[in-house]
Design a protein around this motif. Sequence first.
Motif, PDB file in Angstrom:
ATOM      1  N   LEU A   1       0.785  -1.306   0.049  1.00 18.36           N
ATOM      2  CA  LEU A   1       0.017  -0.013   0.095  1.00 18.36           C
ATOM      3  C   LEU A   1       0.946   1.228  -0.041  1.00 18.36           C
ATOM      4  O   LEU A   1       0.478   2.132  -0.729  1.00 18.36           O
ATOM      5  N   SER A   2       2.148   1.301   0.714  1.00 23.26           N
ATOM      6  CA  SER A   2       2.737   2.488   0.632  1.00 23.26           C
ATOM      7  C   SER A   2       3.252   2.668  -0.809  1.00 23.26           C
ATOM      8  O   SER A   2       3.492   3.844  -1.149  1.00 23.26           O
ATOM      9  N   LYS A   3       3.721   1.723  -1.305  1.00 21.19           N
ATOM     10  CA  LYS A   3       4.418   1.726  -2.658  1.00 21.19           C
ATOM     11  C   LYS A   3       3.218   2.437  -3.541  1.00 21.19           C
ATOM     12  O   LYS A   3       3.550   3.283  -4.377  1.00 21.19           O
ATOM     13  N   ILE A   4       2.178   1.685  -3.610  1.00 26.00           N
ATOM     14  CA  ILE A   4       1.020   2.277  -4.546  1.00 26.00           C
ATOM     15  C   ILE A   4       0.406   3.812  -4.236  1.00 26.00           C
ATOM     16  O   ILE A   4       0.641   4.557  -4.934  1.00 26.00           O
ATOM     17  N   PHE A   5       0.553   4.031  -2.716  1.00 27.12           N
ATOM     18  CA  PHE A   5       0.155   5.402  -2.132  1.00 27.12           C
ATOM     19  C   PHE A   5       1.589   6.485  -2.943  1.00 27.12           C
ATOM     20  O   PHE A   5       1.425   7.355  -3.506  1.00 27.12           O
ATOM     21  N   ASN A   6       2.644   6.059  -2.652  1.00 24.10           N
ATOM     22  CA  ASN A   6       3.677   6.695  -3.366  1.00 24.10           C
ATOM     23  C   ASN A   6       3.849   6.814  -4.893  1.00 24.10           C
ATOM     24  O   ASN A   6       3.932   7.942  -5.417  1.00 24.10           O
ATOM     25  N   ASN A   7       3.590   5.639  -5.539  1.00 25.19           N
ATOM     26  CA  ASN A   7       3.718   5.530  -7.092  1.00 25.19           C
ATOM     27  C   ASN A   7       2.386   6.494  -7.552  1.00 25.19           C
ATOM     28  O   ASN A   7       2.587   7.000  -8.839  1.00 25.19           O
ATOM     29  N   CYS A   8       1.509   6.863  -6.796  1.00 27.61           N
ATOM     30  CA  CYS A   8       0.199   7.716  -7.395  1.00 27.61           C
ATOM     31  C   CYS A   8       0.428   8.857  -6.979  1.00 27.61           C
ATOM     32  O   CYS A   8      -0.336   9.846  -7.188  1.00 27.61           O
ATOM     33  N   SER A   9       1.476   9.359  -6.325  1.00 27.14           N
ATOM     34  CA  SER A   9       1.675  10.597  -5.575  1.00 27.14           C
ATOM     35  C   SER A   9       0.591  11.090  -4.943  1.00 27.14           C
ATOM     36  O   SER A   9      -0.087  12.257  -4.811  1.00 27.14           O
ATOM     37  N   ALA A  10      -0.099  10.284  -4.009  1.00 30.64           N
ATOM     38  CA  ALA A  10      -1.223  10.434  -3.358  1.00 30.64           C
ATOM     39  C   ALA A  10      -0.739  11.238  -2.119  1.00 30.64           C
ATOM     40  O   ALA A  10       0.083  11.160  -1.345  1.00 30.64           O
ATOM     41  N   LYS A  11      -1.815  11.971  -1.595  1.00 30.04           N
ATOM     42  CA  LYS A  11      -1.681  12.939  -0.608  1.00 30.04           C
ATOM     43  C   LYS A  11      -2.637  12.804   0.612  1.00 30.04           C
ATOM     44  O   LYS A  11      -2.415  12.852   1.680  1.00 30.04           O
ATOM     45  N   LYS A  12      -3.678  11.575   0.286  1.00 33.06           N
ATOM     46  CA  LYS A  12      -4.541  11.332   1.197  1.00 33.06           C
ATOM     47  C   LYS A  12      -5.252  10.039   0.815  1.00 33.06           C
ATOM     48  O   LYS A  12      -5.144   9.450  -0.206  1.00 33.06           O
ATOM     49  N   MET A  13      -5.441   9.250   1.806  1.00 30.99           N
ATOM     50  CA  MET A  13      -6.101   7.959   1.790  1.00 30.99           C
ATOM     51  C   MET A  13      -7.621   7.837   2.337  1.00 30.99           C
ATOM     52  O   MET A  13      -7.901   8.221   3.330  1.00 30.99           O
ATOM     53  N   LEU A  14      -8.509   7.546   1.335  1.00 32.86           N
ATOM     54  CA  LEU A  14      -9.877   7.262   1.833  1.00 32.86           C
ATOM     55  C   LEU A  14     -10.250   5.988   2.026  1.00 32.86           C
ATOM     56  O   LEU A  14      -9.800   5.064   1.394  1.00 32.86           O
ATOM     57  N   ILE A  15     -10.968   5.779   3.241  1.00 36.48           N
ATOM     58  CA  ILE A  15     -11.303   4.455   3.626  1.00 36.48           C
ATOM     59  C   ILE A  15     -12.656   4.335   4.011  1.00 36.48           C
ATOM     60  O   ILE A  15     -13.212   5.277   4.227  1.00 36.48           O
ATOM     61  N   GLU A  16     -13.138   3.151   4.060  1.00 31.27           N
ATOM     62  CA  GLU A  16     -14.628   2.708   4.448  1.00 31.27           C
ATOM     63  C   GLU A  16     -14.832   2.970   5.828  1.00 31.27           C
ATOM     64  O   GLU A  16     -14.477   1.867   6.450  1.00 31.27           O
ATOM     65  N   THR A  17     -15.006   4.333   6.386  1.00 32.68           N
ATOM     66  CA  THR A  17     -14.932   4.145   7.743  1.00 32.68           C
ATOM     67  C   THR A  17     -16.005   3.559   8.685  1.00 32.68           C
ATOM     68  O   THR A  17     -16.163   3.047   9.642  1.00 32.68           O
ATOM     69  N   ASP A  18     -17.137   3.186   7.803  1.00 31.48           N
ATOM     70  CA  ASP A  18     -18.173   2.340   8.155  1.00 31.48           C
ATOM     71  C   ASP A  18     -18.101   0.883   8.588  1.00 31.48           C
ATOM     72  O   ASP A  18     -18.515   0.225   9.183  1.00 31.48           O
ATOM     73  N   TYR A  19     -16.728   0.598   7.759  1.00 30.24           N
ATOM     74  CA  TYR A  19     -16.432  -0.994   7.760  1.00 30.24           C
ATOM     75  C   TYR A  19     -15.179  -1.220   8.389  1.00 30.24           C
ATOM     76  O   TYR A  19     -15.156  -2.249   8.836  1.00 30.24           O
ATOM     77  N   GLN A  20     -14.333  -0.265   8.728  1.00 32.03           N
ATOM     78  CA  GLN A  20     -12.980  -0.446   9.237  1.00 32.03           C
ATOM     79  C   GLN A  20     -13.058  -0.373  10.902  1.00 32.03           C
ATOM     80  O   GLN A  20     -13.728   0.395  11.509  1.00 32.03           O
ATOM     81  N   SER A  21     -12.141  -1.239  11.348  1.00 36.67           N
ATOM     82  CA  SER A  21     -12.036  -1.280  12.835  1.00 36.67           C
ATOM     83  C   SER A  21     -10.865  -0.340  13.237  1.00 36.67           C
ATOM     84  O   SER A  21     -10.124   0.451  12.288  1.00 36.67           O
ATOM     85  N   ILE A  22     -10.884   0.094  14.688  1.00 42.61           N
ATOM     86  CA  ILE A  22      -9.892   0.892  15.072  1.00 42.61           C
ATOM     87  C   ILE A  22      -8.566   0.541  14.778  1.00 42.61           C
ATOM     88  O   ILE A  22      -7.508   1.139  14.248  1.00 42.61           O
ATOM     89  N   SER A  23      -8.250  -0.857  14.904  1.00 38.10           N
ATOM     90  CA  SER A  23      -6.953  -1.413  14.699  1.00 38.10           C
ATOM     91  C   SER A  23      -6.683  -1.113  13.033  1.00 38.10           C
ATOM     92  O   SER A  23      -5.374  -1.164  12.844  1.00 38.10           O
ATOM     93  N   LYS A  24      -7.559  -1.270  12.443  1.00 34.72           N
ATOM     94  CA  LYS A  24      -7.315  -1.237  10.808  1.00 34.72           C
ATOM     95  C   LYS A  24      -6.915   0.296  10.381  1.00 34.72           C
ATOM     96  O   LYS A  24      -5.928   0.720   9.632  1.00 34.72           O
ATOM     97  N   LEU A  25      -7.742   1.183  11.202  1.00 35.60           N
ATOM     98  CA  LEU A  25      -7.343   2.736  11.061  1.00 35.60           C
ATOM     99  C   LEU A  25      -5.825   2.876  11.640  1.00 35.60           C
ATOM    100  O   LEU A  25      -5.088   3.640  10.823  1.00 35.60           O
ATOM    101  N   SER A  26      -5.257   2.311  12.713  1.00 35.19           N
ATOM    102  CA  SER A  26      -4.137   2.571  13.081  1.00 35.19           C
ATOM    103  C   SER A  26      -3.073   1.933  12.009  1.00 35.19           C
ATOM    104  O   SER A  26      -2.067   2.409  11.791  1.00 35.19           O
ATOM    105  N   PHE A  27      -3.164   0.475  11.336  1.00 38.71           N
ATOM    106  CA  PHE A  27      -2.418   0.104  10.114  1.00 38.71           C
ATOM    107  C   PHE A  27      -2.401   1.038   9.207  1.00 38.71           C
ATOM    108  O   PHE A  27      -1.320   1.180   8.797  1.00 38.71           O
ATOM    109  N   PHE A  28      -3.648   1.728   8.775  1.00 40.08           N
ATOM    110  CA  PHE A  28      -3.438   2.763   7.635  1.00 40.08           C
ATOM    111  C   PHE A  28      -2.652   3.901   8.143  1.00 40.08           C
ATOM    112  O   PHE A  28      -1.862   4.420   7.173  1.00 40.08           O
TER     113      PHE A  28
END
Length: 135
Positions: free
Chosen positions: A78-105
């Motif tokens: 995910l880090s490589k994809i994020f960097n290769n896409c010159s991403a500035k922010k990550m959008l996640i499904e907050t209704d689906y994700q756990s607190i531990s997954k948020l920490s992972f992201f």
Amino acid sequence: MKNIKNLQNRISIGSVCVIENPINMRYFTGSNIDTGCLVISKENCFFITDFRYIEVAEKHFENSDISVVLQDNLSLQLSKIFNNCSAKKMLIETDYQSISKLSFFRKITENVVTDNTLDKIISDLRSIKTLYEIE
């Protein structure tokens, strides 16, 4: 893969969406593979899955714009994809994700959008039905 294009049209340049909810993954890809994640930027789309489903995924997405990636080290991938896409922010499904997954992201980027932006976009897109979906 019209649904992916519709999502790409709704997100801003510099955004990367990470979709892990199996229902949403199926909506965007048409695939029943429910293990892994779908990573979508304005111009790219990746389907990351483990070894059990890699051959099925490669066959399913063979003639599409979706790049299939064998899951190895998800954080690094995910880090490589994020960097290769010159991403500035990550959008996640907050209704689906756990607190531990948020920490992972957040270990990948501090710019994780947690205000339901992606959930709202997906909900809006899914509320528009095709004739096939109505019947």
